[in-house]
Design an enzyme around this catalytic site. Structure first.
Site, PDB file in Angstrom:
ATOM      1  N   HIS A  17      -3.673  -5.237   0.261  1.00  0.00           N
ATOM      2  CA  HIS A  17      -3.178  -5.724   1.741  1.00  0.00           C
ATOM      3  C   HIS A  17      -2.927  -7.495   1.758  1.00  0.00           C
ATOM      4  CE1 HIS A  17      -2.795  -1.905   3.905  1.00  0.00           C
ATOM      5  NE2 HIS A  17      -3.538  -1.417   2.770  1.00  0.00           N
TER       6      HIS A  17
ATOM      7  N   CYS B 297       0.491  -1.321  -0.108  1.00  0.00           N
ATOM      8  CA  CYS B 297      -0.095   0.178   0.070  1.00  0.00           C
ATOM      9  C   CYS B 297       0.879   1.237   0.031  1.00  0.00           C
ATOM     10  CB  CYS B 297      -0.836  -0.028   1.129  1.00  0.00           C
ATOM     11  SG  CYS B 297      -2.253   1.161   1.045  1.00  0.00           S
TER      12      CYS B 297
ATOM     13  N   GLU C 124      -1.214  -8.925   3.615  1.00  0.00           N
ATOM     14  CA  GLU C 124      -1.032  -9.352   5.213  1.00  0.00           C
ATOM     15  C   GLU C 124      -2.342  -9.675   5.678  1.00  0.00           C
ATOM     16  OE1 GLU C 124      -2.013  -5.169   5.698  1.00  0.00           O
ATOM     17  OE2 GLU C 124      -1.083  -6.275   4.234  1.00  0.00           O
TER      18      GLU C 124
END
Length: 231
Positions: free
Chosen positions: A208, A109, A210
Protein backbone atom coordinates in the site's frame (compact mmCIF):
# COMPACT_ATOMS: atom_id res chain seq x y z
CA UNK A 1 -3.27 21.27 -16.44
CA UNK A 2 -2.60 18.32 -14.17
CA UNK A 3 -3.14 14.89 -15.74
CA UNK A 4 -6.47 13.37 -14.71
CA UNK A 5 -6.07 10.15 -12.71
CA UNK A 6 -9.14 7.99 -12.10
CA UNK A 7 -9.32 6.02 -8.85
CA UNK A 8 -11.71 3.09 -8.47
CA UNK A 9 -13.97 3.12 -5.42
CA UNK A 10 -15.89 0.93 -2.99
CA UNK A 11 -19.61 0.81 -2.27
CA UNK A 12 -19.88 0.13 1.45
CA UNK A 13 -22.23 0.87 4.32
CA UNK A 14 -20.99 4.05 6.01
CA UNK A 15 -21.98 6.27 8.94
CA UNK A 16 -21.36 10.01 9.37
CA UNK A 17 -23.12 12.90 11.05
CA UNK A 18 -26.80 12.06 11.49
CA UNK A 19 -26.70 9.38 8.78
CA UNK A 20 -26.36 5.71 9.65
CA UNK A 21 -25.44 2.69 7.55
CA UNK A 22 -26.00 4.27 4.14
CA UNK A 23 -24.66 2.54 1.00
CA UNK A 24 -21.82 4.92 0.12
CA UNK A 25 -19.33 5.29 -2.69
CA UNK A 26 -15.99 5.90 -0.98
CA UNK A 27 -12.25 5.43 -1.00
CA UNK A 28 -9.61 6.03 1.72
CA UNK A 29 -8.36 9.60 1.40
CA UNK A 30 -4.75 8.38 1.19
CA UNK A 31 -5.31 7.46 -2.48
CA UNK A 32 -6.59 10.93 -3.32
CA UNK A 33 -3.81 12.65 -1.37
CA UNK A 34 -1.09 10.49 -2.94
CA UNK A 35 -2.24 11.23 -6.50
CA UNK A 36 -2.62 14.94 -5.78
CA UNK A 37 0.76 15.20 -4.04
CA UNK A 38 2.43 13.53 -7.03
CA UNK A 39 0.99 16.15 -9.41
CA UNK A 40 -2.16 14.42 -10.66
CA UNK A 41 -5.79 15.49 -10.55
CA UNK A 42 -7.65 12.70 -8.74
CA UNK A 43 -11.14 11.76 -9.93
CA UNK A 44 -13.17 9.08 -8.14
CA UNK A 45 -14.79 6.39 -10.32
CA UNK A 46 -17.99 4.80 -8.98
CA UNK A 47 -18.87 1.26 -10.02
CA UNK A 48 -20.14 1.37 -13.59
CA UNK A 49 -19.95 -1.09 -16.46
CA UNK A 50 -19.53 1.69 -19.04
CA UNK A 51 -15.80 2.14 -19.75
CA UNK A 52 -16.14 5.28 -21.90
CA UNK A 53 -14.77 7.32 -18.97
CA UNK A 54 -11.31 6.06 -19.94
CA UNK A 55 -11.40 8.44 -22.90
CA UNK A 56 -11.33 11.32 -20.40
CA UNK A 57 -8.59 9.90 -18.18
CA UNK A 58 -4.82 10.17 -18.47
CA UNK A 59 -4.13 7.41 -15.93
CA UNK A 60 -5.87 4.91 -13.68
CA UNK A 61 -5.41 3.63 -10.13
CA UNK A 62 -7.04 0.27 -9.39
CA UNK A 63 -7.51 0.53 -5.64
CA UNK A 64 -7.52 -2.11 -2.92
CA UNK A 65 -10.56 -3.79 -1.43
CA UNK A 66 -12.28 -7.18 -1.05
CA UNK A 67 -11.37 -10.38 -2.85
CA UNK A 68 -11.85 -10.76 -6.59
CA UNK A 69 -14.49 -13.28 -7.72
CA UNK A 70 -12.53 -16.50 -8.46
CA UNK A 71 -14.83 -17.28 -11.38
CA UNK A 72 -12.86 -14.70 -13.36
CA UNK A 73 -9.92 -17.11 -13.28
CA UNK A 74 -11.88 -20.34 -13.55
CA UNK A 75 -12.15 -21.29 -9.87
CA UNK A 76 -14.93 -21.63 -7.34
CA UNK A 77 -14.97 -19.42 -4.23
CA UNK A 78 -13.40 -20.94 -1.14
CA UNK A 79 -14.94 -20.45 2.34
CA UNK A 80 -12.86 -17.37 3.27
CA UNK A 81 -13.24 -15.58 -0.07
CA UNK A 82 -15.38 -12.42 0.23
CA UNK A 83 -16.32 -10.67 -3.01
CA UNK A 84 -18.28 -7.66 -4.30
CA UNK A 85 -19.75 -8.95 -7.61
CA UNK A 86 -20.86 -5.56 -8.96
CA UNK A 87 -17.45 -4.03 -8.35
CA UNK A 88 -15.71 -7.09 -9.78
CA UNK A 89 -17.60 -6.92 -13.07
CA UNK A 90 -17.19 -3.17 -13.47
CA UNK A 91 -13.49 -3.10 -12.63
CA UNK A 92 -12.62 -6.10 -14.78
CA UNK A 93 -14.18 -4.36 -17.78
CA UNK A 94 -12.36 -1.15 -16.88
CA UNK A 95 -8.99 -2.85 -16.43
CA UNK A 96 -9.18 -4.80 -19.68
CA UNK A 97 -10.27 -1.72 -21.62
CA UNK A 98 -7.52 0.39 -20.05
CA UNK A 99 -4.94 -2.18 -21.14
CA UNK A 100 -6.35 -2.16 -24.67
CA UNK A 101 -6.21 1.65 -24.78
CA UNK A 102 -2.66 1.82 -23.32
CA UNK A 103 -3.90 3.99 -20.43
CA UNK A 104 -1.19 4.02 -17.71
CA UNK A 105 -2.34 1.82 -14.81
CA UNK A 106 -1.16 1.41 -11.23
CA UNK A 107 -2.80 -1.52 -9.42
CA UNK A 108 -2.61 -1.56 -5.62
CA UNK A 109 -3.26 -4.71 -3.53
CA UNK A 110 -6.58 -5.99 -4.96
CA UNK A 111 -5.75 -3.79 -7.97
CA UNK A 112 -2.60 -5.80 -8.64
CA UNK A 113 -4.60 -9.01 -8.41
CA UNK A 114 -7.20 -7.59 -10.79
CA UNK A 115 -4.50 -6.64 -13.30
CA UNK A 116 -3.06 -10.14 -13.05
CA UNK A 117 -6.38 -11.86 -13.68
CA UNK A 118 -7.16 -9.43 -16.54
CA UNK A 119 -3.87 -10.60 -18.06
CA UNK A 120 -4.84 -14.28 -17.79
CA UNK A 121 -3.37 -15.05 -14.38
CA UNK A 122 -4.71 -16.81 -11.28
CA UNK A 123 -4.74 -16.22 -7.52
CA UNK A 124 -4.23 -18.12 -4.29
CA UNK A 125 -7.50 -17.63 -2.39
CA UNK A 126 -6.08 -17.90 1.14
CA UNK A 127 -2.36 -17.46 1.65
CA UNK A 128 -2.05 -19.15 5.05
CA UNK A 129 -3.15 -22.39 3.35
CA UNK A 130 -0.29 -21.98 0.86
CA UNK A 131 2.45 -20.29 2.88
CA UNK A 132 1.66 -21.59 6.35
CA UNK A 133 1.67 -18.16 8.03
CA UNK A 134 -0.36 -14.95 8.44
CA UNK A 135 2.47 -12.45 7.93
CA UNK A 136 0.80 -10.73 4.96
CA UNK A 137 -2.27 -9.87 7.09
CA UNK A 138 -1.16 -10.34 10.71
CA UNK A 139 -4.26 -8.84 12.41
CA UNK A 140 -7.29 -6.69 11.57
CA UNK A 141 -6.08 -3.25 10.53
CA UNK A 142 -2.41 -4.19 11.01
CA UNK A 143 -0.06 -4.12 8.03
CA UNK A 144 2.43 -6.90 7.48
CA UNK A 145 5.98 -5.60 7.12
CA UNK A 146 8.37 -7.27 4.68
CA UNK A 147 11.63 -6.71 2.87
CA UNK A 148 11.00 -7.32 -0.81
CA UNK A 149 13.45 -8.24 -3.54
CA UNK A 150 13.12 -6.69 -7.01
CA UNK A 151 14.28 -7.91 -10.39
CA UNK A 152 17.31 -5.90 -11.56
CA UNK A 153 16.44 -3.65 -14.49
CA UNK A 154 12.69 -3.76 -13.80
CA UNK A 155 10.57 -0.63 -13.47
CA UNK A 156 9.84 -1.28 -9.81
CA UNK A 157 13.52 -1.84 -9.01
CA UNK A 158 14.34 1.51 -10.60
CA UNK A 159 11.62 3.25 -8.61
CA UNK A 160 12.34 1.66 -5.23
CA UNK A 161 16.14 1.76 -5.35
CA UNK A 162 17.68 0.46 -2.14
CA UNK A 163 14.44 0.84 -0.17
CA UNK A 164 13.09 -2.70 0.13
CA UNK A 165 10.59 -2.21 2.98
CA UNK A 166 6.93 -2.74 2.11
CA UNK A 167 3.70 -2.75 4.15
CA UNK A 168 0.88 -5.00 3.00
CA UNK A 169 -2.53 -6.25 4.10
CA UNK A 170 -3.95 -9.15 2.09
CA UNK A 171 -4.89 -12.80 2.47
CA UNK A 172 -4.89 -13.60 -1.26
CA UNK A 173 -2.01 -13.42 -3.70
CA UNK A 174 -0.82 -14.07 -7.21
CA UNK A 175 -0.34 -17.72 -8.12
CA UNK A 176 0.29 -17.24 -11.85
CA UNK A 177 0.95 -13.77 -13.29
CA UNK A 178 -0.42 -14.64 -16.74
CA UNK A 179 1.02 -12.30 -19.39
CA UNK A 180 2.54 -10.04 -16.76
CA UNK A 181 6.05 -10.37 -15.35
CA UNK A 182 6.67 -10.84 -11.63
CA UNK A 183 9.32 -8.25 -10.75
CA UNK A 184 9.11 -8.23 -6.95
CA UNK A 185 8.76 -10.88 -4.27
CA UNK A 186 8.49 -11.06 -0.49
CA UNK A 187 10.99 -13.09 1.48
CA UNK A 188 8.62 -16.09 1.33
CA UNK A 189 8.59 -15.99 -2.47
CA UNK A 190 5.12 -14.50 -2.90
CA UNK A 191 4.74 -12.10 -5.84
CA UNK A 192 4.64 -8.51 -4.59
CA UNK A 193 5.05 -6.61 -7.87
CA UNK A 194 4.04 -7.31 -11.47
CA UNK A 195 4.48 -5.27 -14.61
CA UNK A 196 4.21 -5.38 -18.37
CA UNK A 197 7.53 -4.25 -19.86
CA UNK A 198 5.98 -4.03 -23.33
CA UNK A 199 3.51 -1.30 -22.32
CA UNK A 200 4.08 2.34 -21.41
CA UNK A 201 3.07 1.91 -17.78
CA UNK A 202 1.37 -1.15 -16.30
CA UNK A 203 2.50 -1.75 -12.74
CA UNK A 204 0.90 -3.65 -9.88
CA UNK A 205 2.11 -3.74 -6.29
CA UNK A 206 0.69 -5.92 -3.53
CA UNK A 207 1.54 -3.40 -0.81
CA UNK A 208 0.00 0.00 0.00
CA UNK A 209 2.18 2.90 -1.22
CA UNK A 210 -0.70 5.35 -0.82
CA UNK A 211 -0.49 5.07 2.99
CA UNK A 212 2.99 6.67 2.97
CA UNK A 213 2.18 8.92 -0.05
CA UNK A 214 5.00 7.27 -2.00
CA UNK A 215 5.82 9.81 -4.72
CA UNK A 216 8.11 7.38 -6.48
CA UNK A 217 5.25 5.15 -7.60
CA UNK A 218 2.52 7.79 -7.91
CA UNK A 219 4.96 10.20 -9.53
CA UNK A 220 5.85 7.58 -12.12
CA UNK A 221 2.15 7.06 -12.86
CA UNK A 222 1.59 10.81 -13.24
CA UNK A 223 4.62 11.14 -15.52
CA UNK A 224 3.30 8.32 -17.73
CA UNK A 225 -0.14 9.95 -17.68
CA UNK A 226 1.36 13.21 -18.99
CA UNK A 227 2.97 11.30 -21.85
CA UNK A 228 -0.32 9.53 -22.57
CA UNK A 229 -2.13 12.85 -22.76
CA UNK A 230 0.39 14.29 -25.21
CA UNK A 231 0.47 11.23 -27.47
Amino acid sequence: MRPIIGITTYVESATWGVWRDLPTTLIPHDYVAAVSQAGGRPVLLPEHEDTDVLGMLDGLVLAGGPDLDPRFYGAEPEPLTVTRPDRDRAEMLLARRALDMEVPVLGICRGMQLLTVAAGGTLHQHLPDVLGHEKHRPAPGVYGEHDASFEPGSRIAGLMGDDLAIRCFHHQGVADAGKLTVTGRAEDGLAEAVEDPDRRFVLGVQWHPEVVRDERLFGALVAAARQHRSS
